[in-house]
Write a protein that holds these residues in place. Structure first.
Motif, PDB file in Angstrom:
ATOM      1  N   ILE A 164       7.071  11.821   2.040  1.00  0.00           N
ATOM      2  CA  ILE A 164       7.016  10.395   2.361  1.00  0.00           C
ATOM      3  C   ILE A 164       6.200  10.161   3.637  1.00  0.00           C
ATOM      4  CG2 ILE A 164       8.388   8.357   2.952  1.00  0.00           C
ATOM      5  CD1 ILE A 164      10.622   9.452   1.199  1.00  0.00           C
ATOM      6  N   ARG A 165       6.430  10.983   4.650  1.00  0.00           N
ATOM      7  CA  ARG A 165       5.639  10.861   5.881  1.00  0.00           C
ATOM      8  C   ARG A 165       4.151  11.064   5.565  1.00  0.00           C
ATOM      9  NH1 ARG A 165       6.240  11.820  11.473  1.00  0.00           N
ATOM     10  NH2 ARG A 165       8.408  12.443  11.239  1.00  0.00           N
ATOM     11  N   ARG A 198      -2.239   6.277   5.044  1.00  0.00           N
ATOM     12  CA  ARG A 198      -2.666   4.881   5.090  1.00  0.00           C
ATOM     13  C   ARG A 198      -3.601   4.528   3.926  1.00  0.00           C
ATOM     14  NH1 ARG A 198      -1.129   2.459   9.686  1.00  0.00           N
ATOM     15  NH2 ARG A 198      -0.526   3.770  11.451  1.00  0.00           N
ATOM     16  N   PRO A 199      -3.100   4.592   2.705  1.00  0.00           N
ATOM     17  CA  PRO A 199      -3.928   4.225   1.547  1.00  0.00           C
ATOM     18  C   PRO A 199      -4.320   2.759   1.605  1.00  0.00           C
ATOM     19  CG  PRO A 199      -1.619   4.462   0.902  1.00  0.00           C
ATOM     20  CD  PRO A 199      -1.720   4.939   2.315  1.00  0.00           C
ATOM     21  N   PRO A 200      -5.343   2.356   0.826  1.00  0.00           N
ATOM     22  CA  PRO A 200      -5.822   0.968   0.895  1.00  0.00           C
ATOM     23  C   PRO A 200      -4.834  -0.056   0.371  1.00  0.00           C
ATOM     24  CG  PRO A 200      -6.911   2.172  -0.876  1.00  0.00           C
ATOM     25  CD  PRO A 200      -6.144   3.176  -0.089  1.00  0.00           C
ATOM     26  N   TYR A 201      -3.779   0.378  -0.263  1.00  0.00           N
ATOM     27  CA  TYR A 201      -2.731  -0.513  -0.759  1.00  0.00           C
ATOM     28  C   TYR A 201      -1.381   0.132  -0.471  1.00  0.00           C
ATOM     29  CZ  TYR A 201      -3.892   2.757  -4.484  1.00  0.00           C
ATOM     30  OH  TYR A 201      -4.210   3.896  -5.174  1.00  0.00           O
ATOM     31  N   GLY A 229      11.026   7.298   5.927  1.00  0.00           N
ATOM     32  CA  GLY A 229      12.019   6.970   4.918  1.00  0.00           C
ATOM     33  C   GLY A 229      11.425   6.218   3.744  1.00  0.00           C
ATOM     34  N   ALA A 230      12.207   6.124   2.685  1.00  0.00           N
ATOM     35  CA  ALA A 230      11.775   5.409   1.489  1.00  0.00           C
ATOM     36  C   ALA A 230      11.963   3.908   1.676  1.00  0.00           C
ATOM     37  CB  ALA A 230      12.567   5.897   0.287  1.00  0.00           C
ATOM     38  N   ASP A 231      11.455   3.141   0.713  1.00  0.00           N
ATOM     39  CA  ASP A 231      11.643   1.693   0.739  1.00  0.00           C
ATOM     40  C   ASP A 231      13.004   1.299   0.184  1.00  0.00           C
ATOM     41  OD1 ASP A 231       8.878   0.614   1.548  1.00  0.00           O
ATOM     42  OD2 ASP A 231       8.396   2.045  -0.032  1.00  0.00           O
TER      43      ASP A 231
END
Length: 303
Positions: free
Chosen positions: A63-64, A70-73, A95-97
């Motif tokens: 996850i980190r 830092r993907p474009p979306y 952490g996750a969403d």
């Protein structure tokens, strides 16, 4: 929506696939974090469901890794776990969403995915709204040309590029000499039509990548990268001729003719000491000299 599932448990995979496919989602499977990472790079995946217990995502800091890339979306991550750990809350970047406790309950999984979809959709709309506001803030509402601040920023960028490439640069200023008389006689609405006509005429006779700005009320400036001397004068002449031959038809008055003065500053080679403010001052000086020469005149200053 395409959803990446990182899970090694055959029964859980089956439940997840059944729930997601019924709702029209496309499933992409991965057994470990390395395989998942490759899929994230090769396909446009916005949603990830990852099993904390049966895979290596914790050990590999998956996850980190996704957040740091830092993907474009934004990539939404739903983590399947036995329990939420304290570090999941205190260090949100790793952490996750959202979290889904084992065993997986289909209706709860469906609800979590729906929530994630809505959050992604809301985020996309906010990004789109910001882009629209940023774009709008750069433009003159009437003519669609860059406003003064945006044009100066663009001009600075073009100047730096010309400096690095040791290339030429020209600026052309256009001023409607009879604009005030038109507004006084026919009103602001007709004056706005005149300004729109000028901006349109400049665009039609210039290159798509030449920057056009409405610098002051009835003054426009065009920046021409890689153009110098007679070539800049030819561009100005084409624009001047095109606008001069365009008439504005009024209901109860003769056709209007727009008179322009054109000032050009042209530099064959941008040096380390060249500044955009100096070039803009030279352009205004050239425009003033063109006005003194009469209507529809062009004056060039070489620097």
């Amino acid at each position: 929506m395409k959803i990446l599932v990182i899970n090694n448990d055959l029964m859980e995979r089956t439940v997840i696939q059944q729930v997601l496919q019924v709702n029209g989602h496309e499933i992409v499977l991965a057994d470990n974090s390395d395989a998942a990472w490759k899929l994230l790079h090769s396909e446009e995946i916005r949603f990830v469901i990852a099993d904390r217990i049966g895979t290596d995502i914790d050990e590999q800091g998956f996850i980190r890794r996704v957040r740091d890339a830092r993907p474009p979306y934004y990539i939404y991550i739903l983590l399947i776990t036995q329990k939420v750990q304290e570090s999941d809350v205190t260090t949100p970047r790793t952490g996750a969403d959202d979290y889904l406790r084992k065993p997986i309950v289909p209706v709860e999984l469906k609800s979590r995915v729906n929530i994630g979809e809505r959050i992604l959709s809301l985020g996309d709309r906010l990004v789109q709204a910001k882009d629209t506001l940023d774009h709008t803030a750069m433009l003159d509402n009437l003519t669609g040309a860059l406003n003064q601040n945006a044009f100066v920023n663009l001009a600075r960028g073009e100047l730096e590029r010309a400096r690095r490439n040791q290339s030429s640069l020209s600026l052309i200023a256009f001023h409607a000499d009879n604009f005030k008389a038109i507004v006084d006689q026919h009103g602001r609405s007709v004056g706005n039509d005149v300004l729109t006509l000028i901006a349109q005429g400049i665009r039609e006779k210039s290159r798509p990548y030449d920057g056009l700005g409405r610098y002051e009320g009835d003054t426009f400036i065009l920046i021409l990268p890689g153009v110098v001397g007679a070539e800049a004068e030819n561009v100005a002449g084409r624009i001047l001729k095109g606008i001069a031959h365009t008439k504005i038809t009024l209901l109860d008055a003769p056709e209007l003719k727009v008179d322009l003065s054109v000032g050009i500053v042209s530099s064959g080679r941008i040096t380390a000491s060249t500044e955009i403010e100096a070039l803009m001052n030279n352009t205004r000086e050239a425009l003033a000299l063109a006005k003194r020469a009469g209507d529809n005149q062009i004056y060039t200053i070489y620097v």
